[in-house]
Design a protein around this motif. Sequence first.
Motif, PDB file in Angstrom:
ATOM      1  N   LEU A  31       0.839  -1.207   0.000  1.00 52.98           N
ATOM      2  CA  LEU A  31       0.000   0.000   0.000  1.00 52.98           C
ATOM      3  C   LEU A  31       0.875   1.258   0.000  1.00 52.98           C
ATOM      4  CD1 LEU A  31      -2.751   1.407   0.133  1.00 52.98           C
ATOM      5  CD2 LEU A  31      -2.625   1.197   2.630  1.00 52.98           C
ATOM      6  N   SER A  32       1.934   1.242   0.788  1.00 55.73           N
ATOM      7  CA  SER A  32       2.855   2.387   0.832  1.00 55.73           C
ATOM      8  C   SER A  32       3.498   2.617  -0.534  1.00 55.73           C
ATOM      9  CB  SER A  32       3.939   2.172   1.879  1.00 55.73           C
ATOM     10  OG  SER A  32       3.381   2.100   3.157  1.00 55.73           O
ATOM     11  N   LEU A  33       3.946   1.551  -1.162  1.00 59.64           N
ATOM     12  CA  LEU A  33       4.559   1.664  -2.481  1.00 59.64           C
ATOM     13  C   LEU A  33       3.546   2.177  -3.506  1.00 59.64           C
ATOM     14  CD1 LEU A  33       7.059   1.236  -4.251  1.00 59.64           C
ATOM     15  CD2 LEU A  33       6.269  -1.117  -4.607  1.00 59.64           C
ATOM     16  N   LEU A  34       2.335   1.666  -3.437  1.00 59.41           N
ATOM     17  CA  LEU A  34       1.276   2.085  -4.344  1.00 59.41           C
ATOM     18  C   LEU A  34       0.952   3.567  -4.172  1.00 59.41           C
ATOM     19  CD1 LEU A  34      -0.946   1.550  -6.384  1.00 59.41           C
ATOM     20  CD2 LEU A  34      -2.286   0.509  -4.559  1.00 59.41           C
ATOM     21  N   LEU A  35       0.819   4.013  -2.930  1.00 56.98           N
ATOM     22  CA  LEU A  35       0.536   5.429  -2.666  1.00 56.98           C
ATOM     23  C   LEU A  35       1.710   6.313  -3.096  1.00 56.98           C
ATOM     24  CD1 LEU A  35      -1.313   5.190   0.758  1.00 56.98           C
ATOM     25  CD2 LEU A  35      -2.313   5.586  -1.512  1.00 56.98           C
ATOM     26  N   PHE A  36       2.933   5.815  -2.919  1.00 64.19           N
ATOM     27  CA  PHE A  36       4.111   6.549  -3.387  1.00 64.19           C
ATOM     28  C   PHE A  36       4.070   6.699  -4.913  1.00 64.19           C
ATOM     29  CE2 PHE A  36       8.481   6.484  -5.051  1.00 64.19           C
ATOM     30  CZ  PHE A  36       8.967   7.655  -4.474  1.00 64.19           C
ATOM     31  N   ALA A  37       3.724   5.625  -5.613  1.00 63.06           N
ATOM     32  CA  ALA A  37       3.651   5.671  -7.077  1.00 63.06           C
ATOM     33  C   ALA A  37       2.605   6.685  -7.534  1.00 63.06           C
ATOM     34  CB  ALA A  37       3.333   4.280  -7.631  1.00 63.06           C
ATOM     35  N   VAL A  38       1.457   6.677  -6.891  1.00 59.63           N
ATOM     36  CA  VAL A  38       0.382   7.609  -7.258  1.00 59.63           C
ATOM     37  C   VAL A  38       0.792   9.044  -6.932  1.00 59.63           C
ATOM     38  CG1 VAL A  38      -1.993   8.292  -6.747  1.00 59.63           C
ATOM     39  CG2 VAL A  38      -1.438   5.877  -7.079  1.00 59.63           C
ATOM     40  N   ALA A  87       7.033   5.792 -12.412  1.00 60.49           N
ATOM     41  CA  ALA A  87       6.866   4.621 -13.285  1.00 60.49           C
ATOM     42  C   ALA A  87       7.561   3.394 -12.709  1.00 60.49           C
ATOM     43  CB  ALA A  87       7.398   4.935 -14.684  1.00 60.49           C
ATOM     44  N   LEU A  88       8.750   3.572 -12.162  1.00 58.38           N
ATOM     45  CA  LEU A  88       9.458   2.449 -11.532  1.00 58.38           C
ATOM     46  C   LEU A  88       8.690   1.933 -10.311  1.00 58.38           C
ATOM     47  CD1 LEU A  88      13.146   3.705 -11.774  1.00 58.38           C
ATOM     48  CD2 LEU A  88      12.029   1.915 -13.142  1.00 58.38           C
ATOM     49  N   ALA A  89       8.157   2.845  -9.514  1.00 61.20           N
ATOM     50  CA  ALA A  89       7.356   2.433  -8.355  1.00 61.20           C
ATOM     51  C   ALA A  89       6.090   1.710  -8.811  1.00 61.20           C
ATOM     52  CB  ALA A  89       7.015   3.646  -7.495  1.00 61.20           C
ATOM     53  N   TRP A  90       5.491   2.181  -9.889  1.00 62.20           N
ATOM     54  CA  TRP A  90       4.279   1.550 -10.416  1.00 62.20           C
ATOM     55  C   TRP A  90       4.581   0.142 -10.925  1.00 62.20           C
ATOM     56  CZ3 TRP A  90      -0.628   1.791  -9.845  1.00 62.20           C
ATOM     57  CH2 TRP A  90      -1.493   1.204 -10.769  1.00 62.20           C
ATOM     58  N   LEU A  91       5.696  -0.020 -11.636  1.00 61.46           N
ATOM     59  CA  LEU A  91       6.058  -1.354 -12.125  1.00 61.46           C
ATOM     60  C   LEU A  91       6.297  -2.317 -10.972  1.00 61.46           C
ATOM     61  CD1 LEU A  91       8.410  -0.352 -15.073  1.00 61.46           C
ATOM     62  CD2 LEU A  91       6.102  -1.322 -15.221  1.00 61.46           C
ATOM     63  N   THR A  92       6.942  -1.833  -9.923  1.00 60.06           N
ATOM     64  CA  THR A  92       7.167  -2.671  -8.750  1.00 60.06           C
ATOM     65  C   THR A  92       5.835  -3.026  -8.099  1.00 60.06           C
ATOM     66  OG1 THR A  92       9.295  -1.596  -8.426  1.00 60.06           O
ATOM     67  CG2 THR A  92       8.421  -2.845  -6.564  1.00 60.06           C
ATOM     68  N   THR A  93       4.944  -2.055  -8.021  1.00 71.41           N
ATOM     69  CA  THR A  93       3.610  -2.306  -7.463  1.00 71.41           C
ATOM     70  C   THR A  93       2.893  -3.387  -8.258  1.00 71.41           C
ATOM     71  OG1 THR A  93       3.404  -0.048  -6.623  1.00 71.41           O
ATOM     72  CG2 THR A  93       1.365  -1.254  -6.980  1.00 71.41           C
ATOM     73  N   LEU A  94       2.961  -3.293  -9.579  1.00 72.15           N
ATOM     74  CA  LEU A  94       2.274  -4.280 -10.419  1.00 72.15           C
ATOM     75  C   LEU A  94       2.857  -5.678 -10.268  1.00 72.15           C
ATOM     76  CD1 LEU A  94       1.631  -2.283 -13.706  1.00 72.15           C
ATOM     77  CD2 LEU A  94       0.028  -2.802 -11.848  1.00 72.15           C
ATOM     78  N   PRO A 104      -7.323   1.110  -9.412  1.00 71.02           N
ATOM     79  CA  PRO A 104      -8.287   2.078  -8.883  1.00 71.02           C
ATOM     80  C   PRO A 104      -7.661   3.152  -7.992  1.00 71.02           C
ATOM     81  CG  PRO A 104      -9.217  -0.109  -8.770  1.00 71.02           C
ATOM     82  CD  PRO A 104      -7.772  -0.270  -9.166  1.00 71.02           C
ATOM     83  N   PHE A 105      -6.499   2.882  -7.437  1.00 66.58           N
ATOM     84  CA  PHE A 105      -5.847   3.884  -6.590  1.00 66.58           C
ATOM     85  C   PHE A 105      -5.422   5.123  -7.385  1.00 66.58           C
ATOM     86  CE2 PHE A 105      -5.855   0.582  -3.514  1.00 66.58           C
ATOM     87  CZ  PHE A 105      -5.794   1.222  -2.293  1.00 66.58           C
TER      88      PHE A 105
END
Length: 149
Positions: A31-38, A87-94, A104-105
């Motif tokens: 969740l932290s990584l996802l919020l960081f990416a957003v 983008a790097l954070a998003w790829l890690t999240t995925l 949805p976030f």
Amino acid sequence: MSTVEGQRAPVVDPADPPRPARRRKLTAASLSLLLFAVATAATGQVLLKHGMQLATEKATAGKGSLAINAATSPWVLLGLTVFAISALAWLTTLSRLPLSIAYPFNALGYLAILTASVVLLDERANIWTWVGTLCVVGGLVIVVVTKPT
């Protein structure tokens, strides 16, 4: 039984039902990584917009082309850097979460960008823009609260 380089093929019992793919849970770390990416994506967008406003003003004043002003703008370059980190954070999240939970976030990004554009960039937003954005964020809440187990 067939062999490939000395290994036996796995035996599949037709009576065994297929196992569903393991769903990854939304942990505090993911969740932290996802919020960081957003958050970094939204920040990058605001920085890019600010940089392009400045580049446009410069070009309009006759101080070079818009393309050159944009390409050499520290705000645009910083925005691109922040967006690349996002983008790097998003790829890690995925790699850690199902897309149906992660995507949805991005609704929070809409809210952050709308707020920043009004507060920081002096843009105007009417009531329907706010209502629509809050409906999208409400959809996020529904997805997160009712996520399958």
